[in-house]
Design a protein around this motif. Sequence first.
Motif, short mmCIF file in Angstrom:
data_model
loop_
_atom_site.label_atom_id
_atom_site.label_comp_id
_atom_site.label_asym_id
_atom_site.label_seq_id
_atom_site.Cartn_x
_atom_site.Cartn_y
_atom_site.Cartn_z
N GLY A 1 -2.88 -0.05 22.10
CA GLY A 1 -3.49 -1.21 22.73
C GLY A 1 -2.90 -1.60 24.07
N LYS A 2 -2.06 -0.75 24.63
CA LYS A 2 -1.42 -1.08 25.91
C LYS A 2 -1.68 0.00 26.96
CE LYS A 2 2.32 -3.79 23.84
NZ LYS A 2 3.80 -3.99 23.77
N GLU A 3 -1.27 -0.31 28.19
CA GLU A 3 -1.44 0.64 29.28
C GLU A 3 -0.38 1.75 29.20
OE1 GLU A 3 -4.70 -1.10 30.56
OE2 GLU A 3 -3.79 0.44 31.84
N ARG A 4 -0.71 2.86 29.84
CA ARG A 4 0.25 3.95 29.95
C ARG A 4 1.40 3.50 30.85
NH1 ARG A 4 -1.94 9.97 30.99
NH2 ARG A 4 -3.29 9.20 29.31
N GLU A 5 2.63 3.87 30.47
CA GLU A 5 3.80 3.45 31.24
C GLU A 5 4.76 4.61 31.47
OE1 GLU A 5 5.32 0.34 28.72
OE2 GLU A 5 6.51 1.75 27.51
N PHE A 6 5.51 4.50 32.54
CA PHE A 6 6.48 5.52 32.90
C PHE A 6 7.67 5.47 31.94
CE2 PHE A 6 9.02 8.20 35.50
CZ PHE A 6 10.29 7.65 35.53
N VAL A 7 8.18 6.65 31.57
CA VAL A 7 9.35 6.74 30.71
C VAL A 7 10.52 7.39 31.45
CG1 VAL A 7 10.30 7.72 28.59
CG2 VAL A 7 7.95 6.86 28.62
N ALA A 8 10.30 8.59 31.99
CA ALA A 8 11.39 9.31 32.62
C ALA A 8 10.81 10.40 33.52
CB ALA A 8 12.31 9.94 31.59
N ALA A 9 11.62 10.83 34.50
CA ALA A 9 11.21 11.91 35.39
C ALA A 9 12.41 12.74 35.76
CB ALA A 9 10.53 11.36 36.65
N ILE A 10 12.15 13.98 36.17
CA ILE A 10 13.21 14.89 36.56
C ILE A 10 12.74 15.71 37.75
CG2 ILE A 10 12.47 16.68 34.91
CD1 ILE A 10 15.50 17.23 34.45
N SER A 11 13.64 15.93 38.71
CA SER A 11 13.29 16.69 39.90
C SER A 11 13.09 18.17 39.55
CB SER A 11 14.39 16.54 40.95
OG SER A 11 15.62 17.06 40.46
N TRP A 12 12.57 18.93 40.49
CA TRP A 12 12.24 20.32 40.22
C TRP A 12 13.49 21.13 39.82
CZ3 TRP A 12 14.48 24.32 42.87
CH2 TRP A 12 15.12 23.98 44.07
N SER A 13 14.63 20.77 40.39
CA SER A 13 15.86 21.51 40.10
C SER A 13 16.58 20.97 38.86
CB SER A 13 16.82 21.41 41.28
OG SER A 13 17.27 20.07 41.44
N GLY A 14 16.20 19.78 38.45
CA GLY A 14 16.90 19.15 37.33
C GLY A 14 18.09 18.31 37.76
N ALA A 15 18.36 18.27 39.05
CA ALA A 15 19.56 17.58 39.53
C ALA A 15 19.42 16.07 39.52
CB ALA A 15 19.90 18.06 40.94
N ARG A 16 18.20 15.58 39.62
CA ARG A 16 17.98 14.14 39.67
C ARG A 16 17.05 13.69 38.57
NH1 ARG A 16 15.76 13.13 45.52
NH2 ARG A 16 14.64 15.05 45.02
N THR A 17 17.36 12.53 38.02
CA THR A 17 16.55 11.96 36.95
C THR A 17 16.32 10.47 37.18
OG1 THR A 17 18.52 11.58 35.60
CG2 THR A 17 17.30 13.63 35.20
N LEU A 18 15.22 9.99 36.62
CA LEU A 18 14.88 8.58 36.65
C LEU A 18 14.50 8.14 35.25
CD1 LEU A 18 12.49 8.37 39.75
CD2 LEU A 18 14.74 7.30 39.58
#
Length: 122
Positions: free
Chosen positions: A42-59
């Motif tokens: 019943g809710k909107e889609r939301e961001f959970v996590a992300a990772i850069s192409w190399s894997g060096a950076r995450t959010l």
Amino acid sequence: QVQLVESGGGLVQAGGSLRLSCAASGRTFSSYAMGWFRQPPGKEREFVAAISWSGARTLYADSVKGRFTISRDNAKNTVYLQMNSLKPEDTAVYYCNAGTYYSSSYDPGNYWGKGTLVTVSS
């Protein structure tokens, strides 16, 4: 074209753990940043996590920081989401996405998987 297939969802008790996987095929996987999103009932889609192409950076979203870990294996064309200390409010369909990673944000691209359901019981 990038095809994404999520797996690993299921039913787990609060406090438990699950690891989601997203297998990619098609164009070069390692050229994309990858993200996980979720849509609670019943809710909107939301961001959970992300990772850069190399894997060096995450959010991470604040709601999962310290509990979830995103990682990737470019040799296996797979991105993972390790989810620990799960809470009932983590119940959602989890989606994998191929997009673009900026210095402090993630821009979802047009490639989405069909999702995998995670249900956390109290």
